[in-house]
Every structure is written in C-alpha cells, then in structure tokens.
Write a protein that holds these residues in place. Structure first.
Motif, PDB file in Angstrom:
ATOM      1  N   GLN A  67     -58.574 -67.874  51.534  1.00 29.54           N
ATOM      2  CA  GLN A  67     -58.353 -68.378  52.892  1.00 29.54           C
ATOM      3  C   GLN A  67     -59.612 -68.245  53.751  1.00 29.54           C
ATOM      4  O   GLN A  67     -59.937 -69.149  54.529  1.00 29.54           O
ATOM      5  CB  GLN A  67     -57.172 -67.653  53.548  1.00 29.54           C
ATOM      6  N   GLU A 101     -53.332 -59.878  46.634  1.00 25.72           N
ATOM      7  CA  GLU A 101     -53.281 -60.285  48.042  1.00 25.72           C
ATOM      8  C   GLU A 101     -54.695 -60.457  48.600  1.00 25.72           C
ATOM      9  O   GLU A 101     -54.958 -61.387  49.370  1.00 25.72           O
ATOM     10  CB  GLU A 101     -52.519 -59.249  48.858  1.00 25.72           C
ATOM     11  N   GLU A 135     -56.458 -63.734  50.278  1.00 25.75           N
ATOM     12  CA  GLU A 135     -57.133 -63.669  51.574  1.00 25.75           C
ATOM     13  C   GLU A 135     -58.573 -64.166  51.447  1.00 25.75           C
ATOM     14  O   GLU A 135     -59.077 -64.877  52.324  1.00 25.75           O
ATOM     15  CB  GLU A 135     -57.105 -62.244  52.129  1.00 25.75           C
TER      16      GLU A 135
END
Length: 150
Positions: free
Chosen positions: A12, A5, A9
């Motif tokens: 992004q 995860e 992130e």
C-alpha cells in the motif's frame, strides 16, 4: 503486527508513493492566472513522509526475514530462492514460446527453421519448477502469517 500484514502495508505504501509521484508530475506546471490543483510543497512533504514510513517498514521486514528460521533455512533465503525460480520459469517459458513458433514453408527450397531445444523436456522442467515455487510460496505464506514483525 504479523509479517504478512507488514507485507500488505508495504504494498500500500508503494502504491501511495506511485500516486504521489504522479500527482507531483501532474502539478508541476499550471496555466498563468490559475493555481495548481494540489500544492507541490504539500505533495513533497507527503512523499517524504511516506518514503520514511516505507523505508522503516522495509527495514523491519528485512530484519524479520533475516532472523526467522524455517527448517534449516532463513525465511529471507526462501524468498530469494522462490523469486529467482520465478525468474527462471519466466525465461524458460519465453524460450518455449519462441521455440514453439511454427515456421511455414511454401516449398522445399525454403530454409527450414527448427527449435534449438527439446520443447517437451523443457516444459517438464518448467512444470517441476512451478511446483517447487508453489510449495515454497505456501511455506513462505504460512510463515508470514505466523511470524511477528521485528
């Protein structure tokens, strides 16, 4: 948060940094009598904030990669091994493509261009490296989803 995860992130945040960089360029100048579409000062604040988030996240990812053992190796070492193998495969594929180009001769007096490598053997090496990369990547991905971020 799982390591996988955190990696998403990170991606992004990197995209957001790129978008902010482009917005800053787009708003660097404006026509007399008008205003920039977006306030460069606000964009700079957003860029600084995003950079801080990204830096903190990358530090945590790196710390996790440096501390998690997968068999006899640290996760970070496996990532490095995978990435350098990918670079090697890319270079060898470029070599194969260059060596495989057909040189048309219109007469026997023209210079014959020959490959400097055994294309078939080099392709076998690439295939083995690609298999190793897939196996390493599978191991890395499984570890990423089972590891908590530090």
């Amino acid at each position: 948060m799982k390591l996988a995860e955190a990696l998403r992130e990170r991606k992004q945040l990197q995209i957001k940094m790129g978008m902010l960089r482009q917005k800053l360029i787009d708003n660097a100048t404006y026509q007399e009598g008008s205003k920039p579409v977006e306030d460069p000062a606000e964009l700079i604040k957003a860029l600084e904030s995003t950079r801080g988030e990204l830096a903190a996240l990358i530090k945590r990812i790196n710390a996790t990669n440096a501390s998690v053992k997968v068999g006899d190796f640290f996760l970070g070492d496996l990532v490095i091994d995978r990435d350098t193998r990918i670079t090697e495969v890319t270079a060898l594929n470029n070599l194969i493509a260059a060596a495989s180009q057909v040189s048309n001769r219109y007469s026997r007096s023209e210079i014959l261009v020959l490959p400097s490598i055994d294309v078939k053997e080099t392709q076998k090496k690439v295939d083995q490296l690609a298999k190793d990369i897939r196996e390493l990547d599978n191991l890395i991905q499984a570890t990423n989803w089972n590891t908590d971020l530090i």
